[in-house]
Design an enzyme around this catalytic site. Structure first.
Site, PDB file in Angstrom:
ATOM      1  N   ALA A 169      38.646  44.063  15.778  1.00  0.00           N
ATOM      2  CA  ALA A 169      38.164  45.189  14.989  1.00  0.00           C
ATOM      3  C   ALA A 169      37.035  45.920  15.751  1.00  0.00           C
ATOM      4  O   ALA A 169      36.897  47.028  15.642  1.00  0.00           O
ATOM      5  CB  ALA A 169      37.335  44.222  13.676  1.00  0.00           C
ATOM      6  N   LYS A 194      29.471  38.930  23.824  1.00  0.00           N
ATOM      7  CA  LYS A 194      28.836  37.597  24.586  1.00  0.00           C
ATOM      8  C   LYS A 194      29.804  37.514  25.839  1.00  0.00           C
ATOM      9  O   LYS A 194      29.275  36.806  26.878  1.00  0.00           O
ATOM     10  CB  LYS A 194      28.940  36.347  23.960  1.00  0.00           C
ATOM     11  N   VAL A 212      24.193  37.788  20.582  1.00  0.00           N
ATOM     12  CA  VAL A 212      23.359  38.054  19.428  1.00  0.00           C
ATOM     13  C   VAL A 212      22.712  36.889  18.751  1.00  0.00           C
ATOM     14  O   VAL A 212      23.196  36.050  18.318  1.00  0.00           O
ATOM     15  CB  VAL A 212      24.083  39.121  18.454  1.00  0.00           C
ATOM     16  N   GLU A 250      52.083  27.235  16.020  1.00  0.00           N
ATOM     17  CA  GLU A 250      52.438  27.739  17.039  1.00  0.00           C
ATOM     18  C   GLU A 250      52.009  27.036  18.114  1.00  0.00           C
ATOM     19  O   GLU A 250      52.671  26.764  19.361  1.00  0.00           O
ATOM     20  CB  GLU A 250      51.592  29.335  17.525  1.00  0.00           C
ATOM     21  N   ALA A 267      44.448  39.098  12.592  1.00  0.00           N
ATOM     22  CA  ALA A 267      44.120  40.432  13.505  1.00  0.00           C
ATOM     23  C   ALA A 267      44.812  41.657  13.042  1.00  0.00           C
ATOM     24  O   ALA A 267      44.082  42.629  13.378  1.00  0.00           O
ATOM     25  CB  ALA A 267      45.000  39.950  14.927  1.00  0.00           C
ATOM     26  N   GLN A 268      45.940  41.690  12.349  1.00  0.00           N
ATOM     27  CA  GLN A 268      46.092  42.903  11.533  1.00  0.00           C
ATOM     28  C   GLN A 268      45.334  43.697  10.739  1.00  0.00           C
ATOM     29  O   GLN A 268      45.202  44.737  11.062  1.00  0.00           O
ATOM     30  CB  GLN A 268      47.368  42.815  10.814  1.00  0.00           C
ATOM     31  N   LYS A 288      57.743  39.426  17.398  1.00  0.00           N
ATOM     32  CA  LYS A 288      56.393  38.735  17.670  1.00  0.00           C
ATOM     33  C   LYS A 288      55.823  39.192  18.809  1.00  0.00           C
ATOM     34  O   LYS A 288      54.660  39.739  18.906  1.00  0.00           O
ATOM     35  CB  LYS A 288      56.452  37.300  17.652  1.00  0.00           C
TER      36      LYS A 288
END
Length: 413
Positions: A13, A41, A82, A169, A316-317, A384
């Site tokens: 993002a 970081k 942060v 996975e 993630a999408q 994928k």
């Protein structure tokens, strides 16, 4: 006066938003009207969807790191952790100093959610960062390198808690890796055991029953033992699973926790600043803005976005689409602000377009759906890889795809 944009977090993002703003505000940045800053970081980005392969040594650490300063050209990058966010004072506090902003994008990512399970934090490995993946890889390789006839059989037993994407996975590809390491180290393959613990008895519960059952069959065929039930305790050397009132002890000296995530812990501090927070995620409005703070956006795993009372699961999408949307909206707002017409600026609500999702089961097999159609096998494995490579193309073009891309999807490769 120069407008200072601060983006916290360089995951899917945060990076999508940063690169979008670089493109849309290029002239304003060059003219000195806008300053764009990314704080993270680490000084590199990595695809969290490939951490399981880094943890198994099938995708190199070198390929996995994408350094921000090599792909960002009009952004001031600051490496910092942060520690606090003061929305009223418009200040961000980090280990290395204080940072002020006019507009803020919070995209601090996720942390493992241990759900209060005793011993889960202390006695399990996690796949949340590059460093945690490398730690798990080191453990795996040392278990086989140091194994001898006098070693405990449990050294080659692996328990994976959680039957979502990460768990499936990792477990599927772990089986191939165990066979390879057994052959290299001269160990009987039958000594390696993998337990996948599925709460509720369903593998990949986000999929249809048909795809879920197909995934279970594929994993079982690989020799992975699926345990139905919920982990109620983790200890040094295994876990305790409860199913329908019965308790079972699973002995394994390596346990991976992949049973859920939550937003960054620092998000909880914002509840004291009149911000709605749930499970370490910020409740945002239809335009992904933080309530009571029109100059602050929250994206990705630390934001809880809803459409028609449906809460989107963090993926993630979703994070990528949030970042792209935010860059468009924020660029429009800032351009209007520079012209002195900020209040007249109208932005459209965020809308998530679910294009499908795929879960790999080893390098050459996968299951999933695309545009509402279920897919499996080499076709799914190809898709994928295409999804992973598409992100690389978006941030680095064809050269990055060639350098770091995924191409193996056929069993004959």
């Amino acid at each position: 006066m120069q407008k200072n944009i601060l983006i916290l977090g360089g995951g899917y993002a945060g990076l999508a938003c940063t690169m979008g703003l670089e493109k849309r505000l290029k002239n304003e940045i060059i003219a000195g009207k806008v300053k764009l800053t990314l704080i993270n970081k680490h000084d590199y980005h990595y695809q969290t969807t490939l951490l399981h392969r880094i943890a198994l040594g099938t995708y190199s650490e070198r390929k996995g790191r994408i350094f921000y300063r090599k792909i960002l050209h009009n952004t001031n990058f600051i490496k910092d952790i942060v520690t606090d966010i003061d929305l009223n004072a418009r200040k961000i506090y980090g280990v290395n100093g204080c940072h002020e902003y006019d507009y803020l994008v919070i995209a601090l990512g996720f942390e493992p959610n241990f759900m209060g399970i005793s011993g889960a934090k202390e006695h399990t490995y996690k796949l949340a960062t590059m460093n945690s993946a490398l730690e798990l890889l080191h453990d795996l390789e040392m278990k086989f390198k140091n194994f001898s006839p006098k070693s405990s059989p449990q050294d080659l037993h692996f328990a994976v808690v959680g039957s979502g994407f990460t768990g499936v996975e990792y477990a599927a590809e772990l089986k191939d890796r165990i066979d390879e390491l057994c052959d290299i180290c001269g160990i009987d393959r039958s000594l390696g055991k993998i337990y996948l613990i599925a709460r509720g008895g369903k593998v990949l519960p986000m999929f249809s029953k048909k795809l879920s059952n197909l995934s279970r069959k594929k994993l079982t065929k690989r020799g992975i033992e699926i345990i139905n039930g919920s982990v109620i305790e983790c200890f040094d050397g295994g876990v305790i699973v409860e199913n329908e009132g019965k308790k079972e002890k699973i002995l394994a000296n390596t346990v991976l926790w992949s049973a859920g995530v939550k937003g960054n812990e620092i998000i909880n501090k914002l509840s004291a600043q009149n911000v709605s927070v749930k499970n370490s995620r910020i409740m945002v409005d239809a335009c992904l803005r933080v309530e009571n703070f029109d100059n602050v956006f929250a994206l990705g795993d630390c934001a809880m976005a809803c459409e028609q009372d449906i809460v989107h699961a963090p993926t993630a999408q979703l994070a990528t689409q949030m970042g792209e949307y935010c860059s468009k909206s924020l660029a429009k707002i800032i351009q209007a602000d520079i012209k002195g017409d900020k209040n007249a600026c109208q932005i459209k609500p965020f809308k998530f377009h679910h294009k499908g999702t795929v879960c790999s089961i080893g390098h050459t097999d996968a299951v999933g759906f695309a545009f509402g159609v279920g897919i499996a096998g080499e076709v799914a494995a190809f898709l994928k890889n295409f999804i992973e490579n598409k992100w690389l193309y978006a941030i680095g073009g064809p050269a990055m795809v060639i350098k770091k891309g995924q191409f193996r999807f056929r069993s004959s490769d």
